[in-house]
Design an enzyme around this catalytic site. Structure first.
Site, PDB file in Angstrom:
ATOM      1  CB  SER A 224      -0.896   0.135   1.244  1.00 18.15           C
ATOM      2  OG  SER A 224      -1.898   1.052   0.904  1.00 18.15           O
ATOM      3  CD  GLU A 349      -5.195  -4.417  -3.739  1.00 18.09           C
ATOM      4  OE1 GLU A 349      -5.441  -3.858  -2.611  1.00 18.09           O
ATOM      5  OE2 GLU A 349      -4.297  -4.874  -4.610  1.00 18.09           O
ATOM      6  CG  HIS A 444      -5.313  -2.425   0.358  1.00 13.72           C
ATOM      7  ND1 HIS A 444      -4.685  -2.436  -0.642  1.00 13.72           N
ATOM      8  CD2 HIS A 444      -4.955  -1.603   1.174  1.00 13.72           C
ATOM      9  CE1 HIS A 444      -3.799  -1.568  -0.390  1.00 13.72           C
ATOM     10  NE2 HIS A 444      -3.938  -1.049   0.597  1.00 13.72           N
TER      11      HIS A 444
END
Length: 539
Positions: A224, A349, A444
């Protein structure tokens, strides 16, 4: 106040060879290590006694008082042996809500937070193990290197020296202001979090030999915002020579960046955010606004940041020093660090990030698409069709997944290949066995406990496939750190990325190669971003 480069280079000259001059001897159980600031002791990992952990090692001075919004400065040296057996405080941040997938129990916070942690299985300083440096995620506003899921024991046991680190976040790490730029010898401000990461990598170069690591085989990896940081570190000239490989998990840097002093791509200057924060802190009218801002508590700064307009986003900027130009332009010119990469993203995600933003109806979805994509709206709806109300959620989450992640990671692989380096593209589609797996899918950050081979730390009902997948993906990452090639073990053949076949490896319930990952979707965002910045697609 800042020294050459980021405040470390001149200080480093006299110390750069200290670690390598340490006598190569077997490490006794209670023998401290010597690093450039003094001696430290660690402790055996509670989960595997073959691994030693050193926690809370300072790599820079605490950025407090007059050092707030300054490049990182050298840490103080100490006498005697410093016990590095507990993590340092995390950098100031607002917590995730308890309802969030990413919620963590609160940890002690302090602006004096520039610490790193090292796990090693080496018993001698001359073992020259590959080094992996983890940069945590959290939108550049949250997180730390001490989260339990980042425990480095399992990776260290596989033969690497594992480093995790903290870096300044939110308004402490990325705030620009005209007066901050004026006091800088580089005329720059903001990007302090990136400078912290560079300082940590310089620490690794000076000291990692003491832990049995090889400073010529450093792999940076992150997820991320940590992956964005990896992407950015390859583009800044200040990190030159500090790393040899890179892994990016669900975060690229190919979008548009604000400029320090000028409006860019419809975004206000980055310095304007600092002026706005000064006003929110009632410091704008002070005799010296910076002195007044630095006198505010961390809690005051966070509270004022929470009052900023909706949509205000912590981000790095083009400042003429850390980033002389937009990161995407560096990659387009093939001027990023010449290192091999592994890059990829997850199948779902958007579920944990954007579910709260799903348009309320089909009409709202269509109106939003028209505002955002203009004459590309029909092309967008061809890729993400919405023929009924029931299609809205899936189409929206898929589009956000691909814009923010799938396209970014393909762009990274493409630019790496075009620069003559090797890129391996992956797609993580395995759904972790959480109780809410039906809603989240391969969300995610779902891959993180598999990458660290830390499934023992998650409260899931694990299956044999989970353990096999963790062994496969963590093993691939370790082999890549060792040699620049993830091939080996039980892994199927993983072809390097090329723009013709667009090969990738899917880490799912089975591990299998594929081609042309979500190609229509990624091609659409190529066209959309090309129009936003000018130029021709994939050129």
């Amino acid at each position: 106040m800042a020294l050459a480069r980021i405040g470390f280079t001149a200080w480093s000259i006299g110390w750069c060879c200290l670690a390598t001059s340490i006598a190569v001897t077997a490490r006794a159980e209670d023998q401290p290590l010597t690093i450039d600031t003094g001696q430290i002791s660690g402790a055996r990992s509670t989960s595997d006694a073959s691994v030693r952990a050193y926690k809370g090692v300072p790599y820079a001075a605490g950025p407090v008082g007059p050092l707030r919004w300054q490049p990182p400065q050298p840490p103080e040296k100490w006498e005697g042996v410093r016990a590095c057996t507990s993590f340092g405080p995390v950098c100031p941040q607002a917590p995730y809500p308890e309802s969030s997938v990413y919620f963590q129990e609160p940890q002690p916070q302090s602006e004096d937070c520039l610490y790193l942690n090292v796990w090693t299985s080496a018993e001698r300083s001359d073992e020259k193990l590959p080094v992996m440096v983890w940069i945590h995620g959290g939108a550049l506003t949250r997180g730390s290197g001490s989260l339990p899921i980042y425990d480095g024991t399992s990776l260290a046991k596989q033969g690497v020296v594992l480093v995790t680190l903290n870096y300044r976040l939110g308004p402490f790490g990325y705030l620009s202001h005209p007066l901050l730029s004026k006091e800088s010898p580089h005329g720059a401000s903001g990007n302090y979090g990136v400078l912290d990461q560079i300082a940590a990598l310089q620490w690794v170069q000076r000291n990692i030999v003491a832990f049995g690591g090889d400073p010529t085989r450093v792999t940076i990896f992150g997820e991320s915002a940590g992956s964005w940081s990896v992407c950015a570190l390859l583009a800044t000239p200040l990190a030159e020579g500090l790393l040899q490989r890179a892994i990016g998990q669900s975060g690229g840097c190919f979008g548009l960046m604000p400029d320090l002093k000028s409006e860019s791509h419809g975004q206000p200057p980055a310095e304007a955010r600092g002026e706005r924060l000064a006003a929110l802190l009632d410091c704008a009218g002070a005799t010296d606004p910076l002195v007044a801002m630095r006198a505010k508590s961390a809690a005051d700064i966070l509270a004022a940041t929470a009052k900023e307009p909706a949509g205000t986003r912590t981000a790095a900027c083009v400042d003429g020093w850390v980033f002389p130009q937009e990161i995407s332009q560096v990659y387009a010119a093939g001027k990023q660090a010449a290192v091999p990469v592994i890059v990829g993203s997850n199948a779902d995600e958007g579920t944990s990030l954007f579910a709260g933003a799903v348009p309320a109806s089909r009409d709202v979805f269509l109106q939003s698409a028209a505002r955002k994509y203009g004459d590309l709206t029909d092309a967008f709806l061809k890729v993400y069709p919405v023929t009924s109300e029931s299609d809205v959620r899936n189409a929206f989450l898929r589009s956000m997944r691909d814009e923010w992640f799938t396209w970014e990671m393909r762009s990274w692989a493409l630019r790496t290949q075009q620069a003559g380096q090797t890129a391996f593209l992956y797609y993580f589609s395995h759904v972790p066995p959480r109780p809410d797996r039906e809603q989240l899918g391969a969300y995610h950050a779902a891959e993180v406990p598999y990458v660290f081979d830390n499934l023992r730390l998650v409260p899931w009902q694990l299956e044999a496939a989970d353990k096999a997948l963790a062994a496969a993906i963590s093993g691939a990452w370790v082999r890549f750190a060792a040699s620049g090639n993830p091939q080996g073990g039980e892994l199927p053949a993983w072809a390097p990325y090329d723009p013709t076949a667009e090969p990738y490896l899917e880490f799912g319930d089975t591990i299998r190669p594929g081609q042309h990952l979500l190609k229509p979707e990624c091609d659409f965002f190529d066209e959309h971003m090309t129009r936003r910045r000018g130029g021709s697609p994939r050129s």
